[in-house]
Motif scaffolding. Structure first.
Motif, short mmCIF file in Angstrom:
data_model
loop_
_atom_site.label_atom_id
_atom_site.label_comp_id
_atom_site.label_asym_id
_atom_site.label_seq_id
_atom_site.Cartn_x
_atom_site.Cartn_y
_atom_site.Cartn_z
N ASN A 651 37.89 39.19 33.71
CA ASN A 651 39.29 39.35 33.30
C ASN A 651 39.80 40.77 33.56
OD1 ASN A 651 40.01 36.82 32.40
ND2 ASN A 651 39.12 37.13 30.37
N LEU A 654 40.22 42.06 37.26
CA LEU A 654 41.32 41.47 38.02
C LEU A 654 42.68 41.86 37.47
CD1 LEU A 654 39.75 37.95 38.50
CD2 LEU A 654 40.24 39.57 40.32
N ARG B 53 38.68 30.70 35.53
CA ARG B 53 39.29 31.80 34.75
C ARG B 53 39.73 32.93 35.66
NH1 ARG B 53 35.94 32.47 29.19
NH2 ARG B 53 36.75 30.61 28.19
N ALA B 57 43.18 34.83 35.75
CA ALA B 57 43.25 36.27 35.48
C ALA B 57 43.86 37.05 36.64
CB ALA B 57 41.86 36.80 35.16
N GLY B 58 44.23 36.37 37.71
CA GLY B 58 44.93 37.07 38.77
C GLY B 58 44.25 37.10 40.12
N GLN B 148 42.87 32.87 27.45
CA GLN B 148 42.15 34.10 27.78
C GLN B 148 43.10 35.28 27.91
OE1 GLN B 148 38.83 35.16 28.04
NE2 GLN B 148 38.88 33.36 26.73
N GLN B 149 42.61 36.39 27.46
CA GLN B 149 43.38 37.62 27.45
C GLN B 149 43.99 37.90 28.82
OE1 GLN B 149 40.88 40.88 26.59
NE2 GLN B 149 42.49 42.19 25.84
N GLY B 150 43.13 37.95 29.82
CA GLY B 150 43.59 38.32 31.17
C GLY B 150 44.58 37.31 31.70
N GLU B 154 48.39 38.07 32.77
CA GLU B 154 48.78 37.87 34.16
C GLU B 154 50.10 37.10 34.22
OE1 GLU B 154 47.44 38.93 36.97
OE2 GLU B 154 48.97 37.89 38.12
#
Lengths: 656, 159
Positions: A651, A654, B53, B57-58, B148-150, B154
């Motif tokens: 996470n 990225l 994931r 997340a990007g 999820q955080q990310g 995003e």
């Protein structure tokens, strides 16, 4: 969400790497950007962190700021992870609360544009900071290792391995399935390429085994079960009764003289007969008689014969003996179970079993032996000297599917011994490509040609056929490289057969979950070049032909190497450190699907018999994580590469 | 569509492919600025969840690099990863993520050149695709349900 159980204080070290990183990445700006990351208590830039000054700086800063978790941005962890783990460890912190991120090879050195390089480094560092906070202290466990070595197979390889381990002070259990140690080599009289006397060399080694206080020899024995892992194997060994008390037998021949029953002598490969109670060969170890239940009339005809019992001067014969099961514990296992020669009776065109004077090379060894059926005279079954001898190479080559590579050299013994004993006998070799060691001395092919021995190349795809010719002689026909057919007559034919793994080798490999070569079934080395004497199972080593066809020198080399490897893992009086980076099971979540049991390459995922759920044997786990990724219930987790740690890293790395 | 540097997550094993990435560095071979390396013990450790994931997340692309077939330090972790990747590609298609965004290949420890070639080729392919994946502009990002955080961050950034 980071751990909040206790105060996390992350220290971040950035290394200029003597300018090779900082010339691309502006570390000062990077440092500023990271200072505000959660739980980061300081960032520090150093010229060369791996230098003694750098290491001292790390220790000092960790103490000064009471750091709990450390991030180092420098070079590849393959190079300096141990260095910084040591540094962290020396400062009284757990070495697994460190994350090393590679801003050199993966960033500064492969990203030309400074802005982009800095951005990448920042992402890597943020990921490392997020990850390290989720890391937990791990402790390398220590395994108390049993220093004893279990050697399976009492041939040349097993004997050499046992002697080597005993010489280093380790206890050895040497398991042999036949009544005596010795294996194939005990049957040879002379050994190619040097034509040295085999019994002169080998009997001394057998005597040394007998005299050694550290070697426990079990004969007529085989493995029923083996469980365990490096340092702690436990084997159940079954000993068949020999019906002679080893403690009492003095090795005389009173029982043999009295015995009324005869059997084919396996030592002479069926070329002679022996009594149903016999000592396998002069100099056998143990030097004691053994009853062959396939010949003794007490077993074959249920007759109450007691000729041997009555004849024995020391009352050693005991028909009350029964099968014995024995538990043997050992820290390492040496597989020295050898080979079996291809059986040419499977191949009717070889003439073996149909014509009386068609022999295998092993049988020829017995004919040539002074202790063999003809006392070393090279004669036919009817006692006459042959006029012509044909040696056929590569028998069973197609059936085996590979070239054994070691049979050509001993085959030259046939020509050499005939020329020495009966120079008038014509010897012809029918061969494909001859596999001869460049340093073979004595019986070189040229030497034999000079004495009139013929070498005829056979087409690679053609197998010579042996048929009954005139006067009971063998008629051998073959195709040469040009496709032309030739025939020749022989009074004696010697078949040079390839080597296949002994069935016991295959069975043991299965029991131990050791990898085998796909093509031939021999036990595979863990790494063919770097770990040639180690099997794919930690603690299980390979000696001799169990790992593939070998000549005598290579067998001895590998036997010694296998013990060297084994003992380097079993130092006397020390423990074996185990990496804590292993998988483990949350048994509450395990659904008993058993998927992990079939996936683990090392048999580390096991069924906990008491509750029927999975467990991981820490000593077997190598930390690959294959089971962790496969577990459908997320019951399997892994230290240091947990889903939680990896998710945080992915996470963050990225994030924009 | 504005041209944006694609973000590539490289999942590398500690044996061959991480060493190959080091080798590429040692030879100063250009690698994509958007390349992000995560080190694992073996490609057999890769959870499909990690990959899904990563897109959330990007990541514009994920590349899994393992030891060549037959060279796996853990015997067949790499083939395990291959099987899982093939499986996931079908799923990605159904999520309207072009399967080209997930790559798997093999690279030996000394093949820094090959490593650089593989990651640069992936970058080219991702640029040729829509740089901003269609699924990211909608609310249907995979893994969004995981909270999820990310991933959520995003989406916020994109919006």
């Amino acid at each position: 969400v980071p751990d909040t159980r206790e105060q996390i204080r992350v220290g971040v070290f950035l290394c200029r790497c003597a300018g090779t990183v900082s010339e691309t990445i502006e570390l000062e700006r990077l440092s500023e950007a990271l200072a505000s990351e959660e739980n980061v208590v300081f960032t520090s830039i150093q010229e060369l962190l791996c230098s003694p000054a750098g290491i001292a700086h790390v220790s000092h800063k960790l103490q000064e700021h009471d750091v709990t978790h450390t991030v180092v941005a420098a070079c590849s962890p393959r190079e300096h992870e141990p260095t910084f783990r040591d540094a962290v460890s020396c400062s009284g912190r757990n070495p697994y609360l460190l994350q090393l991120t590679n801003i050199r090879e993966h960033c500064a050195w492969v990203t030309r544009e400074p802005e982009a390089a800095r951005g990448k480094a920042e992402a890597l560092l943020r990921a490392a900071i997020a990850r390290v906070q989720r890391q937990v202290p791990l402790k390398a466990t220590e395994l108390t290792a049993n220093p004893n070595v279990l050697v399976l197979g009492g041939g040349l390889a097993g004997v050499e391995a046992a002697l080597q381990a005993a010489a280093e002070g380790h206890g050895v259990t040497l398991v042999e399935r036949s009544p005596s140690l010795g294996g194939h080599v005990a049957r040879y009289d002379e050994i190619t390429p040097t034509f040295q006397c085999a019994p002169c060399m080998f009997s001394k080694r057998l005597d040394a085994v007998r005299e050694s206080e550290r070697i426990d020899v079990l004969t007529q024995a085989r493995v029923e079960e083996i469980v365990g892992f490096l340092g702690n194997f436990r084997a159940t060994i079954i000993e068949r009764p020999r019906f002679v008390d080893l403690e009492l037998c003095i090795g005389c021949d009173a029982c043999m003289e009295a015995c009324p029953a005869s059997v084919g002598d396996p030592f002479d490969d069926g070329l002679s007969v022996r009594k149903a109670i016999d000592i396998p060969f002069p100099g056998a170890v143990p030097h004691a008689a053994s009853v062959d239940t396939g010949g003794c009339v007490r077993f074959t005809r249920d007759e109450p014969c007691s000729a041997c019992v009555d004849a024995c001067p020391v009352d050693a014969v005991d028909f009350g003996q029964t099968i014995q099961r024995r538990q043997v514990e050992a820290g390492a296992i040496v597989l020295a179970t050898g080979f079996q020669s291809f059986d040419p009776s499977q191949l009717p065109s070889s003439g073996y079993g149909r014509l009386p004077d068609v022999y295998t090379l092993t049988q020829f060894e017995r004919l040539a032996s002074s202790t063999g059926p003809t006392s070393g005279k090279l004669v036919r079954r009817d006692g006459t000297i042959p006029h012509s001898v044909v040696v056929i190479h590569c028998v069973g080559r197609e059936q085996l599917g590979y070239c054994s590579g070691v049979c050509c050299e001993p085959a030259l013994k046939v020509g050499t011994l005939f020329k020495r004993q009966q120079p008038q006998v014509g010897v012809t070799y029918l061969h494909r490509e001859l596999m001869l060691a460049p340093d073979s001395t004595g019986a070189t092919k040229e030497h034999l040609i000079a004495q009139g021995v013929q070498f005829c190349a056979v087409a690679p795809t053609s197998t010579p056929r042996v048929e009954i010719g005139s006067g009971g002689r063998a008629r051998v026909s073959y195709h040469d490289g040009n496709g032309a057919e030739h025939t020749l007559d022989g009074d004696m034919v010697v078949l040079v057969t390839g080597l296949a793994p002994d069935p016991e080798t295959i069975q043991l490999a299965h029991q131990l979950r050791a990898q085998q070569h796909e093509a031939d079934g021999f036990v595979a080395a863990d790494h063919a070049l770097l770990r040639p004497a180690q099997s794919s199972v930690d603690g299980v080593y390979i000696a001799g032909c169990a790992g593939g066809p070998k000549n005598i020198r290579d067998t001895v080399l590998q036997a010694q190497a296998s013990v060297g490897q084994a003992l380097s893992r079993l130092p006397l009086g020390k423990t074996i450190p185990l990496s804590p980076v292993t998988a483990y099971v949350d048994q509450q979540r395990c659904s008993r699907c058993k998927l992990c049991l079939s996936l683990c390459p090392y048999g580390a995922c096991q069924r906990d018999e008491s509750i029927g759920r999975a467990r991981v044997e820490q000593a077997l786990c190598q930390g690959c994580g294959i089971c962790v990724a496969a577990c459908p219930s997320a019951a399997l987790q892994m230290h240091h590469f947990s889903t939680r740690q990896l998710s945080a890293e992915i996470n963050e790395v990225l994030r924009d | 569509v504005t041209e944006r540097e694609p973000k590539i997550l490289a999942l590398l094993c500690s044996e061959c492919s991480y060493a190959a990435a080091d080798d590429a560095g040692g030879r100063h071979l250009d690698c994509p600025p958007g390349l992000r390396v995560v080190r694992l013990p073996c490609t057999g450790r890769i959870d499909l969840e990690h990959i899904v994931r990563a897109y959330a997340a990007g990541a514009d692309g994920v590349i899994i690099l393992g030891c060549h077939p037959g060279d796996c330090r853990y015997r067949d972790g790499n083939t395990m990863a291959l099987r899982r990747t093939i499986l996931l590609r079908y799923t990605l298609e159904q999520l309207q993520i072009p399967p080209e965004r997930l790559e798997i290949d093999w690279v030996a420890a000394r093949e820094g050149q090959r490593f650089a070639h593989l990651v640069n080729a992936m970058r080219e392919r991702l640029i040729a695709l829509e740089t901003t994946p269609r699924w990211r502009s909608s609310a249907e990002a995979p893994g969004a349900t995981g909270g999820q955080q990310g991933g959520s961050k995003e989406k916020r950034d994109e919006a």
